[in-house]
Design a protein around this motif. Structure first.
Motif, short mmCIF file in Angstrom:
data_model
loop_
_atom_site.label_atom_id
_atom_site.label_comp_id
_atom_site.label_asym_id
_atom_site.label_seq_id
_atom_site.Cartn_x
_atom_site.Cartn_y
_atom_site.Cartn_z
N GLY A 179 60.04 -11.34 -4.59
CA GLY A 179 60.56 -11.14 -3.09
C GLY A 179 61.10 -9.82 -2.49
N ARG A 180 61.06 -8.68 -3.53
CA ARG A 180 61.40 -7.36 -3.08
C ARG A 180 60.13 -6.70 -3.19
N ASP A 181 60.15 -5.45 -2.66
CA ASP A 181 58.96 -4.69 -2.30
C ASP A 181 59.46 -3.42 -3.44
N ALA A 182 58.37 -2.51 -3.76
CA ALA A 182 58.45 -1.54 -4.55
C ALA A 182 57.74 -0.49 -4.43
N ILE A 183 58.44 0.67 -4.22
CA ILE A 183 57.46 2.05 -4.03
C ILE A 183 57.64 2.83 -5.20
N LEU A 184 56.53 3.34 -5.89
CA LEU A 184 56.45 4.20 -6.83
C LEU A 184 57.01 5.50 -6.72
N ARG A 185 57.90 5.91 -7.41
CA ARG A 185 58.81 7.24 -7.07
C ARG A 185 58.26 8.43 -8.04
N GLY A 186 57.85 7.99 -9.13
CA GLY A 186 57.23 9.11 -10.19
C GLY A 186 56.73 8.51 -11.30
N SER A 187 55.73 9.10 -12.05
CA SER A 187 55.13 8.56 -13.27
C SER A 187 54.95 9.73 -14.34
N GLY A 188 55.41 9.64 -15.56
CA GLY A 188 55.39 10.42 -16.53
C GLY A 188 56.25 11.64 -16.53
N ARG A 189 55.97 12.79 -17.02
CA ARG A 189 56.75 14.00 -17.14
C ARG A 189 56.32 15.06 -15.71
N SER A 190 57.12 16.02 -15.33
CA SER A 190 56.56 16.88 -14.41
C SER A 190 55.05 17.42 -14.60
N ASN A 191 54.28 17.40 -13.56
CA ASN A 191 52.94 18.17 -13.53
C ASN A 191 52.23 17.23 -14.40
N SER A 192 52.46 15.85 -14.79
CA SER A 192 51.43 15.17 -15.43
C SER A 192 50.97 13.95 -14.53
N ALA A 193 51.09 13.77 -13.46
CA ALA A 193 50.70 12.73 -12.65
C ALA A 193 49.93 13.07 -11.49
N ALA A 194 49.19 12.09 -10.95
CA ALA A 194 48.30 12.42 -9.80
C ALA A 194 47.82 11.02 -9.05
N VAL A 195 47.51 11.12 -8.04
CA VAL A 195 47.31 10.01 -7.08
C VAL A 195 46.13 10.22 -6.30
N CYS A 196 45.33 9.17 -5.62
CA CYS A 196 44.24 9.39 -4.85
C CYS A 196 44.06 8.26 -3.95
N ILE A 197 44.32 8.63 -2.80
CA ILE A 197 44.28 7.33 -1.77
C ILE A 197 42.62 7.24 -1.42
N LEU A 198 42.08 6.17 -1.44
CA LEU A 198 40.60 5.89 -1.14
C LEU A 198 40.30 5.28 -0.11
N GLU A 199 39.47 5.89 0.96
CA GLU A 199 39.49 5.37 2.20
C GLU A 199 37.92 5.36 2.65
N THR A 200 37.54 4.44 3.51
CA THR A 200 36.27 4.32 4.01
C THR A 200 35.90 5.20 5.24
#
Length: 243
Positions: A64-85
């Motif tokens: 019943g709670r939300d969650a926001i990803l704040r970080g993954s892995g070590r520094s300079n070891s994570a990336a993200v890609c927002i996919l849009e149409t």
């Protein structure tokens, strides 16, 4: 390939020790959870293991709670890609999210989630360029897309994801890639792996790969640009279709 454990941190609204107990209990039901720690003061939950970030978010949301990803892995070891149409017929352009974490010298895990697409099989590929001005058509060929001499997939071929009747699909996999190699490139998710794409197809998605925070690299609760809290930003993102 055995994926080594990695750490992820999430902002989660918590008011008491019972909140921590509920969240921990839900997370430990997942496969691949080694350790869960939480801080009421910082409103952060840290997870160590091999479970996908999307599965962790779903487990927290089950309480019943939300969650926001704040970080993954070590520094300079994570990336993200927002996919849009790029389709003009779609109001909420955001239809997917790819989280990537490098967990070893040449091993990056890929957590891809999409929603709102027509049922079927979709191909996810990394492209040579990060130019998405014309949708997938301007992203160039598949990055290192040819098969190797051993018959393995080229590094830019992530694989396929199955979208069910509800329009939702996800895949969790690993590739022999380092994060820095992909920054600034793009990802295309489409029914076809390559060839001529139709940028007006609502089921064809594209996004640019950007660096994201490592564990403990991002502890802000208020954006210095907008003055909005992370939860206000989250509400806006969900409204745009973000997973």
């Amino acid at each position: 390939m055995t994926i080594p454990p990695f750490e992820t941190t999430f902002a989660v609204p918590m008011t008491c020790e019972s909140c921590i107990k509920d969240i921990s209990g839900s997370l430990y039901k997942l496969n691949g959870i080694n350790k869960v720690t939480a801080s009421l003061q910082d409103q952060l939950v840290s997870i160590e293991g091999t479970a996908s970030p999307s599965a962790i978010v779903a487990a927290i949301q089950d309480t019943g709670r939300d969650a926001i990803l704040r970080g993954s892995g070590r520094s300079n070891s994570a990336a993200v890609c927002i996919l849009e149409t790029h389709s003009l017929q779609v109001q909420n352009k955001v239809r997917g999210l790819v989280r990537m974490v490098q967990v070893a010298q040449d091993v990056t895990i890929v957590d891809l989630s999409i929603k709102g697409l027509s049922p079927g099989t979709y191909h996810a590929t990394v492209r040579e360029r990060g130019d998405i001005s014309q949708g997938p058509e301007s992203t160039g060929p598949i990055w290192e897309g040819l098969k190797t001499q051993e018959g393995k997939l080229g590094r830019g071929v992530f694989g396929t994801v199955e979208v069910g009747k509800g329009g939702v699909g996800s895949v969790f996999l690993d590739r022999p890639i380092q994060i820095w190699e992909m920054i600034g490139r793009s990802i295309v998710v489409a029914r076809q792996q390559d060839g001529k794409f139709d940028k007006n197809d609502a089921d064809t998605l594209v996004g640019v790969i950007a660096r994201s925070a490592g564990v403990w690299d991002n502890n802000k609760t208020v954006c210095s640009c907008s003055g909005k809290t992370v939860w206000q930003e989250r509400e806006e993102q969900v409204g745009r279709g973000m997973l």
